[in-house]
Write a protein that holds these residues in place. Structure first.
Motif, PDB file in Angstrom:
ATOM      1  N   LEU A 147       0.830  -1.204   0.000  1.00 22.14           N
ATOM      2  CA  LEU A 147       0.000   0.000   0.000  1.00 22.14           C
ATOM      3  C   LEU A 147       0.867   1.257   0.000  1.00 22.14           C
ATOM      4  N   GLU A 148       1.907   1.264   0.815  1.00 26.09           N
ATOM      5  CA  GLU A 148       2.785   2.440   0.822  1.00 26.09           C
ATOM      6  C   GLU A 148       3.485   2.602  -0.520  1.00 26.09           C
ATOM      7  N   GLN A 149       3.830   1.489  -1.150  1.00 25.20           N
ATOM      8  CA  GLN A 149       4.427   1.567  -2.479  1.00 25.20           C
ATOM      9  C   GLN A 149       3.436   2.172  -3.469  1.00 25.20           C
ATOM     10  N   HIS A 150       2.168   1.851  -3.338  1.00 25.99           N
ATOM     11  CA  HIS A 150       1.135   2.450  -4.177  1.00 25.99           C
ATOM     12  C   HIS A 150       1.088   3.963  -3.963  1.00 25.99           C
ATOM     13  N   PHE A 151       1.170   4.373  -2.703  1.00 25.93           N
ATOM     14  CA  PHE A 151       1.139   5.800  -2.398  1.00 25.93           C
ATOM     15  C   PHE A 151       2.350   6.507  -3.012  1.00 25.93           C
ATOM     16  N   LEU A 152       3.498   5.857  -2.958  1.00 30.07           N
ATOM     17  CA  LEU A 152       4.701   6.436  -3.565  1.00 30.07           C
ATOM     18  C   LEU A 152       4.548   6.537  -5.081  1.00 30.07           C
ATOM     19  N   ARG A 155       2.369   9.514  -5.860  1.00 28.60           N
ATOM     20  CA  ARG A 155       3.119  10.765  -5.741  1.00 28.60           C
ATOM     21  C   ARG A 155       4.101  10.922  -6.899  1.00 28.60           C
ATOM     22  N   ALA A 156       4.817   9.856  -7.265  1.00 26.75           N
ATOM     23  CA  ALA A 156       5.814   9.933  -8.337  1.00 26.75           C
ATOM     24  C   ALA A 156       5.178  10.222  -9.695  1.00 26.75           C
ATOM     25  N   SER A 157       3.936   9.776  -9.889  1.00 28.44           N
ATOM     26  CA  SER A 157       3.259   9.978 -11.171  1.00 28.44           C
ATOM     27  C   SER A 157       2.759  11.405 -11.351  1.00 28.44           C
ATOM     28  N   PRO A 181      -6.120  13.625 -11.314  1.00 25.72           N
ATOM     29  CA  PRO A 181      -6.780  13.277 -10.049  1.00 25.72           C
ATOM     30  C   PRO A 181      -6.892  11.767  -9.866  1.00 25.72           C
ATOM     31  N   VAL A 182      -6.968  11.355  -8.608  1.00 28.52           N
ATOM     32  CA  VAL A 182      -7.217   9.953  -8.283  1.00 28.52           C
ATOM     33  C   VAL A 182      -7.984   9.930  -6.968  1.00 28.52           C
ATOM     34  N   VAL A 183      -8.881   8.947  -6.819  1.00 32.34           N
ATOM     35  CA  VAL A 183      -9.684   8.803  -5.598  1.00 32.34           C
ATOM     36  C   VAL A 183      -9.386   7.455  -4.975  1.00 32.34           C
ATOM     37  N   TYR A 196      -3.241   0.368   9.472  1.00 27.87           N
ATOM     38  CA  TYR A 196      -2.236   0.614   8.441  1.00 27.87           C
ATOM     39  C   TYR A 196      -2.599   1.746   7.479  1.00 27.87           C
ATOM     40  N   VAL A 197      -3.855   1.775   7.027  1.00 24.93           N
ATOM     41  CA  VAL A 197      -4.238   2.781   6.036  1.00 24.93           C
ATOM     42  C   VAL A 197      -4.291   4.172   6.652  1.00 24.93           C
ATOM     43  N   TYR A 198      -4.980   4.302   7.749  1.00 26.10           N
ATOM     44  CA  TYR A 198      -5.176   5.607   8.379  1.00 26.10           C
ATOM     45  C   TYR A 198      -3.854   6.316   8.687  1.00 26.10           C
ATOM     46  N   PRO A 199      -2.855   5.633   9.280  1.00 22.64           N
ATOM     47  CA  PRO A 199      -1.561   6.320   9.492  1.00 22.64           C
ATOM     48  C   PRO A 199      -0.891   6.744   8.185  1.00 22.64           C
ATOM     49  N   LEU A 200      -1.023   5.943   7.136  1.00 24.49           N
ATOM     50  CA  LEU A 200      -0.405   6.312   5.858  1.00 24.49           C
ATOM     51  C   LEU A 200      -1.110   7.504   5.218  1.00 24.49           C
ATOM     52  N   LEU A 201      -2.418   7.576   5.376  1.00 24.55           N
ATOM     53  CA  LEU A 201      -3.143   8.741   4.860  1.00 24.55           C
ATOM     54  C   LEU A 201      -2.634  10.020   5.512  1.00 24.55           C
ATOM     55  N   LYS A 202      -2.436   9.960   6.821  1.00 30.70           N
ATOM     56  CA  LYS A 202      -1.939  11.141   7.527  1.00 30.70           C
ATOM     57  C   LYS A 202      -0.496  11.439   7.143  1.00 30.70           C
ATOM     58  N   LYS A 203       0.297  10.411   6.930  1.00 33.24           N
ATOM     59  CA  LYS A 203       1.704  10.597   6.558  1.00 33.24           C
ATOM     60  C   LYS A 203       1.829  11.284   5.192  1.00 33.24           C
ATOM     61  N   TYR A 204       1.010  10.855   4.228  1.00 34.54           N
ATOM     62  CA  TYR A 204       1.105  11.394   2.870  1.00 34.54           C
ATOM     63  C   TYR A 204       0.066  12.481   2.592  1.00 34.54           C
ATOM     64  N   ASN A 205      -0.794  12.749   3.564  1.00 36.32           N
ATOM     65  CA  ASN A 205      -1.845  13.760   3.417  1.00 36.32           C
ATOM     66  C   ASN A 205      -2.772  13.429   2.244  1.00 36.32           C
ATOM     67  N   PHE A 206      -3.152  12.157   2.142  1.00 35.47           N
ATOM     68  CA  PHE A 206      -4.050  11.688   1.093  1.00 35.47           C
ATOM     69  C   PHE A 206      -5.462  11.523   1.674  1.00 35.47           C
ATOM     70  N   PRO A 207      -6.484  12.047   1.021  1.00 35.20           N
ATOM     71  CA  PRO A 207      -7.867  11.773   1.446  1.00 35.20           C
ATOM     72  C   PRO A 207      -8.326  10.413   0.953  1.00 35.20           C
TER      73      PRO A 207
END
Length: 347
Positions: A147-152, A155-157, A181-183, A196-207
């Motif tokens: 999941l974190e790799q997905h978030f990266l 961001r990279a895209s 945009p992506v949802v 796992y998800v909630y802390p990563l959302l806060k880390k990357y500031n993703f809704p």
């Protein structure tokens, strides 16, 4: 539509009307003396504590523009008002340029539950996740590291995760979105969403949006689920949107009677609203299965958007039939979706 939904419905509209009316009033106030002569005498009143007299001063307008910005102007009561320094032409212009398209779009929305023509031109991927576990149980599970790799990758895209509220307004009005945009959505209220998800959302500031079904909350038989305390904590964060995912998560809503649908679709909404003290405006069909009768119950319950899924093909939000059948893409299609993501026309 529940009472809370009705209040929220009119709250949104009155808020926009108030904001737009405020700026129109301000603009009129600034423009009222645009034709005042260059040498107009403007009076200011001050009190003299010793003599109880009024002192009048004449201000020459030799270096100022023809507007009343920065001046002291007369009002009917003969009192004086100093226009605030923050009300500068550049600021007013900036605010109008920034928000006018949204106000215009809001009052030119598509017919209720239809998707706006401009939104159909965009390619907005809604990515769907299920459980997040350290060790997968089925192929569509995702590990925290994945999941974190997905978030990266997001961001990279250069993609921008957007909220469900912004997506909803875009689909109704065609308002501009970020270039890519992506949802992000997570179904079923699993324990991993909080761990796992909630802390990563806060880390990357993703809704993101979490689909919660009532009987799953606190139920740790088999897969573990979030508790009410955890749902309340997440719901209080502006990054998180909660959608209703029915009462018991039936595998096919189409097979239920109208009485059962009322419980699964309408009463579950009321229960979520009473527990979380927030309006629940979105619905997620279990396993993506619905028909016109089910959609009518969703509509009758006051939901603004309802989300489905299609195992056979990946579809962007704009190609959905309407707002009660918004398409999503499984998490395995993330990379391809990001490559095509596009926010649509900006005019």
């Amino acid at each position: 539509m529940t009472l809370i939904s009705k209040v929220k419905f009119w709250e949104h509209r009155l808020f926009y009307i108030f904001c737009w009316g405020f700026w129109i009033w301000r603009f009129c106030l600034v423009s009222v003396s645009a034709e005042v002569n260059q040498n107009t005498k403007v009076f200011s009143t001050t009190s003299n504590t010793n003599q109880n007299t009024k002192v009048f001063s004449t201000i020459s307008n030799t270096n100022q523009s023809s507007t009343v910005l920065g001046r002291i102007i007369m009002v009917p009561s003969n009192a004086t008002v100093q226009i605030s320094n923050w009300l500068q032409p550049k600021l007013v212009k900036s605010v109008i340029e920034q928000y006018a398209p949204y106000v215009y779009a809001y009052f030119h929305s598509a017919v209720w539950h239809s998707i706006h023509a401009r939104a159909r031109l965009a390619k907005v991927p809604i990515i769907m996740y299920h459980d997040i576990l350290p060790q997968k149980l089925v192929s569509w599970d995702v590990t925290p590291a994945e999941l974190e790799q997905h978030f990266l990758e997001i961001r990279a895209s250069g993609a921008t995760p957007i909220s469900i509220d912004l997506l909803a307004m875009h689909l109704r009005t065609g308002i501009p979105l970020p270039k890519k945009p992506v949802v992000l959505t997570f179904d079923d209220g699993y324990a991993g969403h909080y761990e796992y998800v909630y802390p990563l959302l806060k880390k990357y500031n993703f809704p993101a949006m979490f689909g919660i079904y009532i009987k799953g909350v606190g139920n740790n038989v088999g897969r573990r689920h979030v508790s009410w305390e955890q749902v309340k904590e997440m719901a209080s964060n502006p990054l998180v949107t909660i959608s209703c995912h029915t009462l018991t998560h039936p595998l096919d809503l189409r097979r239920l009677s109208d009485e059962q649908l009322q419980i699964e679709v309408m009463q579950s909404k009321s229960i979520l609203e009473s527990y979380l003290h927030i309006p629940i405006r979105y619905f997620t069909y279990p396993v993506g299965k619905f028909d016109e009768r089910v959609a009518n119950w969703v509509k009758k319950s006051g939901y603004e958007l309802a989300f489905t899924m299609d195992d056979t093909s990946d579809k962007f939000a704009g190609v959905s039939n309407n707002l009660l059948a918004v398409e999503r893409i499984g998490q395995s299609g993330l990379k391809n979706a990001l490559a095509q993501a596009w926010g649509g026309v900006n005019k």
